[in-house]
Design a protein around this motif. Structure first.
Motif, PDB file in Angstrom:
ATOM      1  N   ILE A 203      -8.207 -49.320   7.448  1.00  0.00           N
ATOM      2  CA  ILE A 203      -7.340 -48.821   6.380  1.00  0.00           C
ATOM      3  C   ILE A 203      -6.844 -50.020   5.571  1.00  0.00           C
ATOM      4  O   ILE A 203      -6.224 -50.930   6.135  1.00  0.00           O
TER       5      ILE A 203
ATOM      6  N   VAL B  58      -7.258 -48.773  15.291  1.00  0.00           N
ATOM      7  CA  VAL B  58      -7.397 -48.765  13.831  1.00  0.00           C
ATOM      8  C   VAL B  58      -7.154 -50.175  13.333  1.00  0.00           C
ATOM      9  O   VAL B  58      -6.278 -50.878  13.832  1.00  0.00           O
TER      10      VAL B  58
ATOM     11  N   GLN C  51     -14.672 -47.064   6.915  1.00  0.00           N
ATOM     12  CA  GLN C  51     -14.936 -46.790   8.334  1.00  0.00           C
ATOM     13  C   GLN C  51     -13.613 -46.773   9.113  1.00  0.00           C
ATOM     14  O   GLN C  51     -12.754 -45.956   8.801  1.00  0.00           O
ATOM     15  N   ASP C  52     -13.449 -47.654  10.085  1.00  0.00           N
ATOM     16  CA  ASP C  52     -12.216 -47.593  10.877  1.00  0.00           C
ATOM     17  C   ASP C  52     -11.112 -48.479  10.325  1.00  0.00           C
ATOM     18  O   ASP C  52     -10.126 -48.766  10.997  1.00  0.00           O
TER      19      ASP C  52
ATOM     20  N   ILE D   8     -10.107 -46.704   2.409  1.00  0.00           N
ATOM     21  CA  ILE D   8     -10.631 -46.434   3.751  1.00  0.00           C
ATOM     22  C   ILE D   8     -12.056 -46.948   3.833  1.00  0.00           C
ATOM     23  O   ILE D   8     -12.870 -46.656   2.956  1.00  0.00           O
TER      24      ILE D   8
ATOM     25  N   ILE E 117      -9.875 -40.566   9.582  1.00  0.00           N
ATOM     26  CA  ILE E 117     -10.931 -41.533   9.878  1.00  0.00           C
ATOM     27  C   ILE E 117     -11.838 -40.881  10.904  1.00  0.00           C
ATOM     28  O   ILE E 117     -11.407 -40.566  12.008  1.00  0.00           O
TER      29      ILE E 117
END
Lengths: 679, 679
Positions: free
Chosen positions: A436, A507, A433-434, A431, A450
């Motif tokens: 994956i 995301v 920040q935003d 992970i 998140i």
């Protein structure tokens, strides 16, 4: 300044349901840990005595007796505890936890008032820290600290963590540049990476600084170990250290001046892990560059195709570039574990997928080959070519075994495998920040947080025997939380879910494109998604709507079985070829292909035929091919050398995944097959 | 009952004039012996201290000081003396003989009253014969006895012989089945064959019986060495003996029950020599069969094509059938010397030529490779494949050296080479009643006595670079004795020569047909002589007239350079090919063929082009051929593994005799070359 690194997920967030890995992970809980528990309690007849729990019991004054075992015997217990921690983090197990608590109570009781803990030195009444070269005290402390951190993270119980803090405090007060402190560093690295982990949970900067001291001091000025060995009362613990060369322990040069991977491979990789950690923590670009240089040297010049490292059986060490002997190497399972840990850290810092390629290579080959399918026997040494008759005690190949062994006097590998398999869940995602990161293709359901938002990610795949991977990311709202997974913390987060549905967010997924595929297709429904390959990842963005409707993303990659060559500078592999499928290295075994595998030659101008065999080795895809075998027909007179025509027999061959060799009895095994070139 | 065995000639009967060997034999006298003399006198700076003469001087109370060196340090002096004896037997050398006499005086003075002699045990005041496993006392005594016998045979001076008799008498009184005697046998065999030699000159049967006792007792009942090591005051002299396995010293089984060559290769071959000697002396068919079985096992399953033996670097030992690793083997020069001595004895007893094939293979390959062309540096270990960069101290290949070394701490090989080269004359012929065996094709003039008659034999040849051999046998009469040779004894025999002319006699020649030739033509003038190949020999008879007229016999054999394969069960050689010419193994060297010799592949469907180069390596025939080399061109990105096409470069190759490798600087070397098969 470096940006933030990729974060790993807690083990309890990841629920693995993988057809390939689950049986192995389940073995850790059902077989390996109970078996190891019996071993450390000396309840398994016919294997080498452990005595490791008894040593602690005696040190805790709960029994009488003398120390028995290696100087680092305590680590058998510490690594068992660490593996228990990872296991119960994923799913509770009262028996395991109770056993662990009991052991921790004993350790606390055995710890000396000033924080010292090491049963060898306590019971033998030898002078602490008087033999850093061979005494393994800092190494042993490091494993205890790793266990303490893991157990705290899994259970939130802090008894062992506090023992470790006291021990670490003692180390901080004992070692350092200040007058009166020991200006030394460990003979076997491990404490450094452990102190970083201790810092991560305690935020006590002194632990980080201590780790940095050990790295900064190593190999600087007069070699500490050579000086130590000149002392009058110095005595060798291990015969092989009588001609000590500092290169063995990576203390031949200041760490930052090292350009190549040298010496004992486990010592080396544990140190490289700490180097990566410290490079990030201190924003130390020089140390990061050193880590990159050494990682590249390993992966591009000194690593077997199975991920094994350590070319010399003697001293279990690196030798030189391209020196990769297949049948006399060491390639210790622990060294591959060390390289996987190092690679994982490098991925977190640099965000490059190539590091995960190596982590994956290790997991699917040399780490997995370390344990039998029944979880009861283990390889230390991982050769790529085995001819059992030639593995004779008291010869140059005595270290190579034709069969996995039940347990060892130096029992580092079995618990190391256990802790690695038990914690495999942490390597699937990252992970940032935003974003994956999808690193490994392992079937699972996972809750990812998140910011304040929670997402359920599902991966469905039969990888590595199938190359279709279905990924879906679903934003968790009150409407979607009737998921079939029930992770520990899901109740705590339910109350925030209802809010999530309203916030318009997106995301980013970064999906690793493995180095072995040339054709990596990502689809949303029928649509092929265009992507750039940036640092080995394909980035795709999921919209708010897609997150709500649980949009499936499907990956198809070309992962047909393939022929792989080595760089021609690898003397032992030139003129030979290896079969791989995805990350899996394949091997020929005698049981499928007869004796004398060395006499087999194959052409790469043929199609490799894959076939999934449900009942073989727990379910594997085997590879069928054809070849020629040098005939023994005109050598029936048993001459050894002569001018004779080379005759061939046509042979049908079957290859299985390397990791599973020697699960069907003793026999020859071969990874690199001679190539016949059509002229 | 066995018939009489083939007799060897005394060295002073054989006058070698060979273009191939003379330079090497001359080196012994001009360089090796003086150099070794300086070494044992500690006059050569920069090489490992010998101290061996000083040990004797101290034991003789001519100097003060302490023992320094290995337990068997005395053997450096003994082997030097033995080589001096062979050298001065061929041609007088006052300086050498004076030096030797001085050394012998010191040895006599150092010998204890009861006959004991061993400077390690005398000076260290350790208990005699308390450590047969590692103490090497019987081994050391054996080398002294060999020197004593050789010096007596060369000079008829008996001072050293008498020292040896006293020492042997002590051994006979110390060891044996009787109560009060030690029921043991040597940890390193050598005394057995030496006692047989001592019997040969003294005719004292007790020496023969003592040798027989050591062979008969070995490996029978409880292992002597394992029992010895259980004693309370036992201490190890060598670290590697801590896990002692009786197979190491061929004491794992009664000698007569051994079917395979096992353990330390030098120990083994020295024992096999004594077994052959005793089998003959006692008409012991069982022991002879054991010797034959073991010899066949070595030659047909456990010997490198160069004649090297000892596949494991660790413990310098045999491993298992067909286990012949080319780059990590030991193949000690001394072990090849041992096998050549064993083979010579087997030929004398069985009268089969195949034993000489192996003696010849050893002489022209691994024994000769043991010494540099300048006579000043030596190989212990004789690999068939060398990649210098991979030969790193403190690794599994640390025992392999890329360059011959000046001198060793354990200095067995250099003096062993010296004594073998100095005594090569004894291997050319054999005499068995009226039959003269022609075993080796070495240019020489020799006086042979058969009954009361004397013959001059001449061999003229440029073997092994030319395959024409001219042999003439001339009956020596008063009319023919104006020969150009003047052997020591020729004056003594002149008075009998005049009688010889009148007696009508014939001589049988048995000319060895080497295993490597398929076309062996023998001519008298223009006439092709028909012969049977019986036990590897062609028998021809020379009439009285032919003997008087010095009839020339000329041999032409097919000895063109050829490709040789190994039995496909030799894993390390399958798919490879070796180049040979006659007994000579050829090798590729980096200086002629570039780096990375492993990437070269050759087809055997080509003509090997031979070219004699006068100025190369003292004059050698080189072999030119062509091949393909796996190209590094598409690996310039330094990847280690990938699915890539294998590209080839065409290459011109040049091979030189293996024995001469590493005489032009350090570089790669390769004997077994990958074969490319035309499909």
């Amino acid at each position: 300044m470096r940006e933030s690194k990729i974060q790993r997920l807690a083990l309890n967030q990841v629920h693995i349901k993988d057809s390939f890995w689950n049986k192995h992970i389940q073995l850790v809980k059902d077989t390996i840990l109970p078996y190891q528990w019996d071993i450390i309690n000396d309840r398994v007849p016919g294997v080498e005595t452990s005595h490791s729990l008894m040593n602690i019991r005696i040190a805790a004054k709960l029994s009488e007796g003398e120390f028995y075992g290696q100087v680092f015997q305590d680590t058998d217990v510490a690594k068992w505890l660490e593996a228990v921690a990872y296991t119960i983090a994923v799913s509770k197990d009262e028996k395991l936890e109770n056993d662990a608590d009991m052991v921790i109570d004993m350790i606390e009781r055995a710890q000396e008032k000033d924080g010292y803990f090491n049963t060898y030195y306590i019971l033998k009444k030898e002078k602490r820290f008087s033999n850093l070269t061979e005494g393994h005290e800092l190494y042993t402390a490091g494993h205890l600290i790793e266990a303490g951190v893991a157990y705290y993270e899994a259970t939130r119980k802090d008894k062992l963590l506090n023992v470790c803090r006291k021990l670490a405090d003692l180390i901080c007060n004992t070692f350092g540049e200040e007058e009166g402190k020991i200006h030394g560093y460990p003979g076997h690295q491990e404490i450094e990476l452990a102190l970083v982990k201790l810092y991560d949970v305690t935020k006590q900067k002194k632990y980080l600084d201590m780790a940095k001291y050990f790295i900064d001091k190593r190999g600087v000025g007069k070699n500490y170990f050579l000086e130590e060995q000149k002392k009058e009362n110095y005595h060798h613990i291990f015969d092989e250290f009588k001609n000590y060369d500092p290169i063995y322990s990576q203390s031949h040069l200041p760490v930052r001046e090292q350009k190549t991977a040298e010496g004992h491979a486990v010592r080396a990789t544990y140190m490289y892990c700490a180097m990566a950690d410290l490079a990030y923590a201190y924003e130390d670009e020089e140390l990061l560059q050193t880590s990159i240089t050494i990682w590249n040297n390993i992966v591009n010049q000194r690593m077997f195709i199975t991920g094994g490292i350590g070319s010399s059986g003697y001293l279990e060490r690196f030798t030189t570039d391209y020196d990769l002997p297949n049948d006399s190497n060491y390639a210790e399972t622990c060294a591959s574990i060390g390289l996987s840990y190092f690679s994982f850290r490098m991925n977190q810092i640099t965000k490059e997928a190539k590091y995960i390629d190596i982590l994956e290579k290790e997991l699917y080959n040399t780490i997995l080959s370390g344990v039998s399918l029944d979880g009861k026997s283990f390889f230390y040494v991982n050769p790529l070519e085995v001819w059992p008759a030639s593995l004779i005690p008291l010869t140059s190949k005595a270290h190579v075994k034709a069969n996995r062994q039940q347990w060892f006097g130096v029992a580092c590998c079995p618990p190391n495998i256990a802790r690695t398999l038990a914690s495999i869940g942490q390597y699937i995602y990252g992970i940032d920040q935003d974003t994956i990161y999808i690193n490994l293709f392992i079937e699972n359901e996972t809750i990812v947080q998140i910011g304040e938002k929670n997402y359920k990610i599902s991966i469905i795949t039969k990888f590595p025997f199938d190359s279709t991977i279905s990924i879906s990311v679903q934003k968790l709202t009150e409407y979607t939380c009737d998921t079939d997974i029930q992770p520990n913390e899901i109740k705590d987060i339910r109350n925030v879910l209802s809010k999530n549905a309203e916030i318009n967010d997106t995301v980013k997924l970064k999906i690793r494109i493995p180095e072995y595929t040339k054709n990596f297709v990502i689809k949303k429904g029928e649509e092929n998604i265009k992507y750039d390959n940036h640092l080995g990842y394909a980035t795709i963005e999921l919209s708010h709507e897609e997150l709500l409707c649980n949009q499936e993303i499907v990956i198809h990659m070309d992962m047909k079985a393939r022929f792989v060559h080595a760089n021609p500078l690898v003397r032992k592999d030139s003129g030979k070829v290896c079969i791989m499928k995805g990350p899996l290295v394949y091997a020929l075994e005698e049981i499928d292909n007869g004796k004398n595998l060395s006499a087999i030659m194959i052409s790469t101008k043929q199609e490799l035929v894959e076939k999934y065999e449900e009942d073989l080795l727990g379910g594997v895809t085997v590879i069928h091919l054809s070849g020629k075998k040098i005939s023994e027909m005109n050598w029936t007179d048993h001459k050894l050398y002569d001018s004779r025509e080379v005759l061939f027999d046509e042979v049908k061959l079957k290859a299985i995944p390397y990791a599973y060799w020697n699960n069907r009895g003793e026999g020859e095994m071969l990874v690199w097959i001679k190539e016949i070139f059509e002229s």
